[in-house]
Write a protein that holds these residues in place. Sequence first.
Motif, PDB file in Angstrom:
ATOM      1  N   HIS A   1       0.842  -1.196   0.000  1.00 16.16           N
ATOM      2  CA  HIS A   1       0.000   0.000   0.000  1.00 16.16           C
ATOM      3  C   HIS A   1       0.877   1.246   0.000  1.00 16.16           C
ATOM      4  N   PRO A   2       1.471   1.600  -1.143  1.00 15.60           N
ATOM      5  CA  PRO A   2       2.330   2.786  -1.199  1.00 15.60           C
ATOM      6  C   PRO A   2       1.593   4.061  -0.861  1.00 15.60           C
ATOM      7  N   ALA A   3       0.291   4.131  -1.166  1.00 10.72           N
ATOM      8  CA  ALA A   3      -0.470   5.338  -0.834  1.00 10.72           C
ATOM      9  C   ALA A   3      -0.523   5.532   0.676  1.00 10.72           C
TER      10      ALA A   3
ATOM     11  N   GLY B   1       2.894  15.537  -0.945  1.00 10.58           N
ATOM     12  CA  GLY B   1       3.519  14.345  -1.514  1.00 10.58           C
ATOM     13  C   GLY B   1       2.738  13.808  -2.693  1.00 10.58           C
ATOM     14  N   HIS B   2       3.416  13.082  -3.539  1.00  8.02           N
ATOM     15  CA  HIS B   2       2.760  12.412  -4.662  1.00  8.02           C
ATOM     16  C   HIS B   2       3.469  11.089  -4.923  1.00  8.02           C
ATOM     17  N   SER B   3       2.700  10.130  -5.413  1.00  7.63           N
ATOM     18  CA  SER B   3       3.237   8.805  -5.706  1.00  7.63           C
ATOM     19  C   SER B   3       3.057   8.506  -7.185  1.00  7.63           C
ATOM     20  N   GLU B   4       4.151   8.242  -7.854  1.00  5.93           N
ATOM     21  CA  GLU B   4       4.136   7.858  -9.257  1.00  5.93           C
ATOM     22  C   GLU B   4       4.644   6.429  -9.383  1.00  5.93           C
ATOM     23  N   GLU B   5       4.561   5.892 -10.590  1.00  7.66           N
ATOM     24  CA  GLU B   5       5.018   4.520 -10.796  1.00  7.66           C
ATOM     25  C   GLU B   5       6.509   4.372 -10.501  1.00  7.66           C
ATOM     26  N   ASP B   6       7.267   5.425 -10.780  1.00  8.94           N
ATOM     27  CA  ASP B   6       8.715   5.320 -10.626  1.00  8.94           C
ATOM     28  C   ASP B   6       9.241   5.905  -9.318  1.00  8.94           C
TER      29      ASP B   6
ATOM     30  N   TRP C   1      12.819   7.940  -4.141  1.00 10.57           N
ATOM     31  CA  TRP C   1      12.175   9.104  -3.576  1.00 10.57           C
ATOM     32  C   TRP C   1      12.947  10.371  -3.937  1.00 10.57           C
ATOM     33  N   SER C   2      12.303  11.506  -3.774  1.00 16.40           N
ATOM     34  CA  SER C   2      12.959  12.805  -3.962  1.00 16.40           C
ATOM     35  C   SER C   2      12.386  13.785  -2.959  1.00 16.40           C
ATOM     36  N   VAL C   3      13.238  14.770  -2.568  1.00 17.80           N
ATOM     37  CA  VAL C   3      12.843  15.772  -1.570  1.00 17.80           C
ATOM     38  C   VAL C   3      13.178  17.161  -2.103  1.00 17.80           C
ATOM     39  N   TYR C   4      12.259  18.095  -1.886  1.00 14.35           N
ATOM     40  CA  TYR C   4      12.551  19.496  -2.218  1.00 14.35           C
ATOM     41  C   TYR C   4      11.863  20.390  -1.192  1.00 14.35           C
ATOM     42  N   VAL C   5      12.648  21.316  -0.608  1.00 15.76           N
ATOM     43  CA  VAL C   5      12.126  22.314   0.323  1.00 15.76           C
ATOM     44  C   VAL C   5      12.623  23.677  -0.140  1.00 15.76           C
ATOM     45  N   GLY C   6      11.718  24.608  -0.353  1.00 15.84           N
ATOM     46  CA  GLY C   6      12.113  25.945  -0.802  1.00 15.84           C
ATOM     47  C   GLY C   6      10.938  26.684  -1.402  1.00 15.84           C
ATOM     48  N   ASP C   7      11.219  27.875  -1.905  1.00 18.66           N
ATOM     49  CA  ASP C   7      10.168  28.683  -2.508  1.00 18.66           C
ATOM     50  C   ASP C   7      10.736  29.431  -3.703  1.00 18.66           C
ATOM     51  N   GLN C   8       9.840  29.853  -4.574  1.00 21.14           N
ATOM     52  CA  GLN C   8      10.252  30.505  -5.815  1.00 21.14           C
ATOM     53  C   GLN C   8       9.930  31.997  -5.760  1.00 21.14           C
ATOM     54  N   CYS C   9      10.857  32.772  -6.301  1.00 24.67           N
ATOM     55  CA  CYS C   9      10.624  34.205  -6.491  1.00 24.67           C
ATOM     56  C   CYS C   9      10.232  34.917  -5.191  1.00 24.67           C
TER      57      CYS C   9
END
Length: 378
Positions: free
Chosen positions: A151-153, A181-186, A237-245
């Motif tokens: 159950h990855p979700a 968060g989001h779960s994709e096939e890869d 997995w991947s992680v990103y923390v930050g904001d744009q502009c």
Amino acid sequence: MLFCKECGKKLKENQLFCNGCGRQTAHSPTPKSQEIEQKTRYQKPASSSLNFKIVLICSIFIIGAFFAGKYFMGAKPEAEKAASPPSQVQAEKTEPEETQPPDEPPPPPVEKEEEEPTDTDTQTTITADIQSEEEETYEATAATTAVNSAHPADDLTDAITKLNEIKIPTSSRDISLTWQGHSEEDGLGFMAVDIPAEDLQGLFDLYDQGKIDVLKTWAKKVYEIVDDAGTRSGKEWSVYVGDQCVGAHPKTLPSEDLMNFSGSCGYSIPVLGGFNKANYTLILNERVFGANEEKDIILPDSSRYPLAEADIPFADDKARLRLARNEIFARHGYMFKSADLQEYFSTKAWYSPDPAFDGTLSDVEKHNVALIKRLEER
């Protein structure tokens, strides 16, 4: 004047037969035998009437006897009911028919078989050794965590909940980020964006103040959660923390880096990012895990995977087992009360003391702590 009905010849008065055709005239007397026959043909004999009366009387008698017998036979049960107590009569009226003899005992109730407890129902008390002699203890429920969850979700949702609970201490207040968060096939993706300007600048201030250890402690907690979710689901997995502009940015960051991550709308400098342990970095260039960090750890996978006894080659070395067990707590920044443990972990580049750590471990870590403790006590 009379004439013959057959031939029409004239007849004399009182002539019995016609002289022409010999037919009997109307004045001829009826023979006696014929008269008797007519009488017997049309007259009902007296014996027939008598028989009818006898049959009728017998029928009436039989019918009367039938009804009289029925009356007297039904009167007795009614009299018995009238003589019985009211409760018994009422019981006879309301009691349903029995489906089995009253003297036969009812069948014994079927006992439900007890289900055997599953692995997830088994609870084990684990102890964290954080003192040399008296040993301070932690007690928690330990459960072996299955790798590659179906159950990855659920793993994603659980990880997001844990990430939202992490607090980053600053001099004025604690900062909590809102994760998505989001779960994709890869793979699984984790991100914290749209950070309030005050919170984002507070993170950059920690960097400017040289409190990189505080940021690393937070980043390692994030890593442990997302890596555990990836392990359970069998995905990268991947992680990103930050904001744009935005206007917030670290003041001590080299100008070249500021130029590369700025534009007409403002700065877009990531606070934390990466997709594995090797490239997991803070504020662009600060690696969360040192290059020699793995070599400085006794059991590098003890916070990531459930171990078996075969994975611990020094099972007979009690002193090293103690260090390996407390190493799991040290990764979270636990501040040891035992002087020898605190001195040992303070020499490690990866160790970053965290006064806010309350001893909470992941399911994988609880399993490994319990396993090592059993080996120590063996």
